[in-house]
Motif scaffolding. Structure first.
Motif, PDB file in Angstrom:
ATOM      1  N   TYR A 152      97.063  40.948  82.630  1.00  0.00           N
ATOM      2  CA  TYR A 152      96.310  40.598  81.418  1.00  0.00           C
ATOM      3  C   TYR A 152      96.793  41.399  80.213  1.00  0.00           C
ATOM      4  CZ  TYR A 152      93.043  38.135  84.508  1.00  0.00           C
ATOM      5  OH  TYR A 152      92.488  37.283  85.430  1.00  0.00           O
ATOM      6  N   ALA A 153      97.161  42.656  80.433  1.00  0.00           N
ATOM      7  CA  ALA A 153      97.686  43.478  79.343  1.00  0.00           C
ATOM      8  C   ALA A 153      99.001  42.907  78.825  1.00  0.00           C
ATOM      9  CB  ALA A 153      97.880  44.917  79.814  1.00  0.00           C
ATOM     10  N   ALA A 154      99.834  42.431  79.722  1.00  0.00           N
ATOM     11  CA  ALA A 154     101.108  41.834  79.317  1.00  0.00           C
ATOM     12  C   ALA A 154     100.873  40.597  78.449  1.00  0.00           C
ATOM     13  CB  ALA A 154     101.938  41.474  80.542  1.00  0.00           C
ATOM     14  N   ALA A 155      99.875  39.798  78.813  1.00  0.00           N
ATOM     15  CA  ALA A 155      99.563  38.606  78.019  1.00  0.00           C
ATOM     16  C   ALA A 155      99.076  38.999  76.632  1.00  0.00           C
ATOM     17  CB  ALA A 155      98.506  37.763  78.734  1.00  0.00           C
ATOM     18  N   ALA A 156      98.239  40.020  76.566  1.00  0.00           N
ATOM     19  CA  ALA A 156      97.740  40.479  75.270  1.00  0.00           C
ATOM     20  C   ALA A 156      98.891  40.928  74.373  1.00  0.00           C
ATOM     21  CB  ALA A 156      96.742  41.611  75.468  1.00  0.00           C
ATOM     22  N   ALA A 157      99.835  41.657  74.957  1.00  0.00           N
ATOM     23  CA  ALA A 157     100.974  42.148  74.166  1.00  0.00           C
ATOM     24  C   ALA A 157     101.808  40.993  73.622  1.00  0.00           C
ATOM     25  CB  ALA A 157     101.835  43.078  75.023  1.00  0.00           C
ATOM     26  N   VAL A 158     101.975  39.954  74.417  1.00  0.00           N
ATOM     27  CA  VAL A 158     102.727  38.777  73.947  1.00  0.00           C
ATOM     28  C   VAL A 158     102.012  38.134  72.771  1.00  0.00           C
ATOM     29  CG1 VAL A 158     103.387  36.413  74.564  1.00  0.00           C
ATOM     30  CG2 VAL A 158     103.875  38.293  76.141  1.00  0.00           C
ATOM     31  N   VAL A 159     100.729  37.892  72.930  1.00  0.00           N
ATOM     32  CA  VAL A 159      99.966  37.194  71.898  1.00  0.00           C
ATOM     33  C   VAL A 159      99.884  38.016  70.609  1.00  0.00           C
ATOM     34  CG1 VAL A 159      97.622  36.433  71.329  1.00  0.00           C
ATOM     35  CG2 VAL A 159      98.648  35.777  73.503  1.00  0.00           C
ATOM     36  N   LEU A 160      99.834  39.332  70.754  1.00  0.00           N
ATOM     37  CA  LEU A 160      99.733  40.208  69.590  1.00  0.00           C
ATOM     38  C   LEU A 160     101.028  40.290  68.792  1.00  0.00           C
ATOM     39  CD1 LEU A 160      97.712  43.093  71.249  1.00  0.00           C
ATOM     40  CD2 LEU A 160      96.930  41.798  69.261  1.00  0.00           C
ATOM     41  N   THR A 161     102.149  40.037  69.431  1.00  0.00           N
ATOM     42  CA  THR A 161     103.438  40.290  68.775  1.00  0.00           C
ATOM     43  C   THR A 161     104.283  39.039  68.557  1.00  0.00           C
ATOM     44  OG1 THR A 161     104.442  40.792  70.927  1.00  0.00           O
ATOM     45  CG2 THR A 161     103.563  42.649  69.664  1.00  0.00           C
ATOM     46  N   GLU A 162     103.854  37.902  69.046  1.00  0.00           N
ATOM     47  CA  GLU A 162     104.618  36.676  68.876  1.00  0.00           C
ATOM     48  C   GLU A 162     103.834  35.661  68.047  1.00  0.00           C
ATOM     49  OE1 GLU A 162     105.921  35.112  72.597  1.00  0.00           O
ATOM     50  OE2 GLU A 162     107.138  36.872  73.088  1.00  0.00           O
ATOM     51  N   ALA A 163     104.537  34.806  67.357  1.00  0.00           N
ATOM     52  CA  ALA A 163     103.910  33.769  66.545  1.00  0.00           C
ATOM     53  C   ALA A 163     103.482  32.593  67.424  1.00  0.00           C
ATOM     54  CB  ALA A 163     104.884  33.292  65.471  1.00  0.00           C
ATOM     55  N   GLY A 164     102.593  31.775  66.876  1.00  0.00           N
ATOM     56  CA  GLY A 164     102.223  30.536  67.542  1.00  0.00           C
ATOM     57  C   GLY A 164     100.946  30.581  68.347  1.00  0.00           C
ATOM     58  N   HIS A 165     100.204  31.688  68.270  1.00  0.00           N
ATOM     59  CA  HIS A 165      98.997  31.817  69.101  1.00  0.00           C
ATOM     60  C   HIS A 165      97.710  31.799  68.285  1.00  0.00           C
ATOM     61  CE1 HIS A 165     101.599  32.670  72.479  1.00  0.00           C
ATOM     62  NE2 HIS A 165     102.195  33.610  71.773  1.00  0.00           N
ATOM     63  N   GLU A 166      97.826  31.608  66.985  1.00  0.00           N
ATOM     64  CA  GLU A 166      96.632  31.648  66.149  1.00  0.00           C
ATOM     65  C   GLU A 166      95.724  30.449  66.420  1.00  0.00           C
ATOM     66  OE1 GLU A 166      95.775  32.357  61.425  1.00  0.00           O
ATOM     67  OE2 GLU A 166      97.197  33.592  62.533  1.00  0.00           O
ATOM     68  N   LYS A 167      94.428  30.725  66.477  1.00  0.00           N
ATOM     69  CA  LYS A 167      93.387  29.726  66.748  1.00  0.00           C
ATOM     70  C   LYS A 167      93.619  29.016  68.076  1.00  0.00           C
ATOM     71  CE  LYS A 167      91.866  29.169  61.999  1.00  0.00           C
ATOM     72  NZ  LYS A 167      91.524  28.249  60.896  1.00  0.00           N
ATOM     73  N   GLN A 168      94.066  29.793  69.054  1.00  0.00           N
ATOM     74  CA  GLN A 168      94.253  29.290  70.412  1.00  0.00           C
ATOM     75  C   GLN A 168      93.296  30.008  71.364  1.00  0.00           C
ATOM     76  OE1 GLN A 168      96.446  26.739  71.305  1.00  0.00           O
ATOM     77  NE2 GLN A 168      96.681  26.575  69.080  1.00  0.00           N
ATOM     78  N   THR A 169      92.774  29.271  72.326  1.00  0.00           N
ATOM     79  CA  THR A 169      91.944  29.837  73.388  1.00  0.00           C
ATOM     80  C   THR A 169      92.671  29.624  74.703  1.00  0.00           C
ATOM     81  OG1 THR A 169      89.884  29.378  72.190  1.00  0.00           O
ATOM     82  CG2 THR A 169      89.720  29.714  74.571  1.00  0.00           C
ATOM     83  N   TYR A 170      92.944  30.723  75.406  1.00  0.00           N
ATOM     84  CA  TYR A 170      93.711  30.645  76.647  1.00  0.00           C
ATOM     85  C   TYR A 170      92.841  31.007  77.845  1.00  0.00           C
ATOM     86  CZ  TYR A 170      97.840  30.631  73.590  1.00  0.00           C
ATOM     87  OH  TYR A 170      98.777  30.306  72.633  1.00  0.00           O
ATOM     88  N   GLU A 171      92.811  30.113  78.824  1.00  0.00           N
ATOM     89  CA  GLU A 171      92.150  30.403  80.101  1.00  0.00           C
ATOM     90  C   GLU A 171      93.173  31.102  80.988  1.00  0.00           C
ATOM     91  OE1 GLU A 171      89.021  29.809  80.359  1.00  0.00           O
ATOM     92  OE2 GLU A 171      88.595  28.190  78.940  1.00  0.00           O
ATOM     93  N   LEU A 172      92.915  32.363  81.328  1.00  0.00           N
ATOM     94  CA  LEU A 172      93.898  33.177  82.031  1.00  0.00           C
ATOM     95  C   LEU A 172      93.389  33.584  83.407  1.00  0.00           C
ATOM     96  CD1 LEU A 172      94.990  35.509  79.091  1.00  0.00           C
ATOM     97  CD2 LEU A 172      95.939  33.291  79.756  1.00  0.00           C
ATOM     98  N   ALA A 173      94.245  33.385  84.408  1.00  0.00           N
ATOM     99  CA  ALA A 173      93.875  33.723  85.786  1.00  0.00           C
ATOM    100  C   ALA A 173      95.142  33.890  86.613  1.00  0.00           C
ATOM    101  CB  ALA A 173      92.988  32.629  86.389  1.00  0.00           C
ATOM    102  N   GLY A 174      94.982  34.379  87.819  1.00  0.00           N
ATOM    103  CA  GLY A 174      96.120  34.586  88.701  1.00  0.00           C
ATOM    104  C   GLY A 174      96.699  33.285  89.226  1.00  0.00           C
ATOM    105  N   ASP A 175      97.960  33.340  89.619  1.00  0.00           N
ATOM    106  CA  ASP A 175      98.644  32.143  90.117  1.00  0.00           C
ATOM    107  C   ASP A 175      98.071  31.632  91.434  1.00  0.00           C
ATOM    108  OD1 ASP A 175     100.403  32.157  87.992  1.00  0.00           O
ATOM    109  OD2 ASP A 175     102.019  33.152  89.088  1.00  0.00           O
ATOM    110  N   THR A 176      97.710  32.563  92.316  1.00  0.00           N
ATOM    111  CA  THR A 176      97.317  32.190  93.675  1.00  0.00           C
ATOM    112  C   THR A 176      95.914  32.698  93.973  1.00  0.00           C
ATOM    113  OG1 THR A 176      99.631  32.343  94.379  1.00  0.00           O
ATOM    114  CG2 THR A 176      97.955  32.292  96.112  1.00  0.00           C
TER     115      THR A 176
END
Length: 282
Positions: free
Chosen positions: A172-196
């Motif tokens: 989850y921390a890795a996802a936060a870092a991506v969203v904080l530093t990359e463009a294209g995530h504004e006004k997006q809601t992401y459902e995040l969970a494990g693969d398996t």
């Protein structure tokens, strides 16, 4: 551009800071914490910022472009605390807030969901940019039961055959870092969970495999699980809350198969077996 992280000395906050330090210069990062001295080892600027003391928030947020609002750990007080932060961010000219919410917060039956729904609504009404990370369960929530299962010879719960699509805090921390530093995530809601996803019976089987012991899963009622937790030292109110969350998990509250998290971070989420190994080594 300055990125500020609330709760930066917490379990998730620390991991977010460390991931961000691999993506941006540490001079661009700011830890917002109740006790700056406890953030000295983070290697970034740390300023006092207390959710319950709005007067501390204005200075802490001055010059901040993007705010990582890690949800408060104080269940029952989150709505008011988050309101203080959002109002201070708006006054300080913060451009965007990234918020750690809960998996399917808009429809979840988990008792935790209400305050997250409130915060999501406040974010959308604040007139700022926003990104909502609806984090599923942390695998570490169940790894905390490993020592007790080994001592008692069984894993006890009330999830039944409910499947849990958890991921590690590091995921989850890795996802936060991506969203904080990359463009294209504004006004997006992401459902995040494990693969398996897994059942607690499967968790018990993995624990058995790695220890060479037979550790069965024993399913009990919600009331009996709350009583079990209370007899093992948890305050009765917290024991009842945890039991209710597991009961909702039996009805699918912690299951998701969208794999949005692994797509965001560009790798598979941490396998359950790896988390069990880490818990056994801890």
């Amino acid at each position: 551009m300055t990125i500020a992280i609330t709760g930066a000395t917490g379990q998730l906050g620390r991991l977010i800071v460390e991931r961000l330090k691999t993506r941006v210069e540490p001079a661009r990062l700011r830890a917002l914490v109740r006790t700056p001295a406890k953030a000295a080892d983070l290697g970034i600027q740390a300023l006092e910022a207390d959710y319950d003391r709005p007067s501390t928030l204005a200075a802490a947020l001055a010059g901040v472009d993007t705010l990582m609002l890690v949800s408060s750990s104080e269940v029952g007080r989150r709505t008011a605390q988050h309101r203080h932060v959002i109002e201070a961010a708006r006054a300080a000219g913060v451009r965007r807030i990234v918020y750690t919410s809960l998996l399917r917060a808009d429809t979840s039956a988990l008792s935790l969901a209400g305050e997250h729904r409130d915060t999501e609504r406040m974010l959308k009404d604040a007139g700022l940019g926003w990104t909502i990370l609806r984090n599923g369960w942390y695998t570490e929530n169940y790894m905390g039961s490993v020592a007790g299962a080994l001592a008692g010879g069984e894993l006890v719960g009330t999830v039944g055959q409910g499947r849990i699509a958890s991921a590690s805090r590091a995921d989850y921390a890795a996802a936060a870092a991506v969203v904080l530093t990359e463009a294209g995530h504004e006004k997006q809601t992401y459902e995040l969970a494990g693969d398996t996803a897994y059942t607690l019976e499967e968790l018990a089987a993995e624990l058995s495999r790695q220890t060479g012991r037979t550790i069965p899963y024993r399913h009990v009622s919600e009331a009996d699980y709350a009583a079990f937790l209370a007899t093992h030292g948890l305050p009765p109110e917290l024991a009842r809350a945890i039991a209710s969350w597991d009961a909702e998990a039996s009805r699918g509250a912690l299951y998701d198969d969208g794999r949005r998290l692994s797509r965001l971070i560009g790798r598979p989420t941490t396998p359950l077996a790896d988390s069990v190994t880490a818990a056994l080594n801890a």
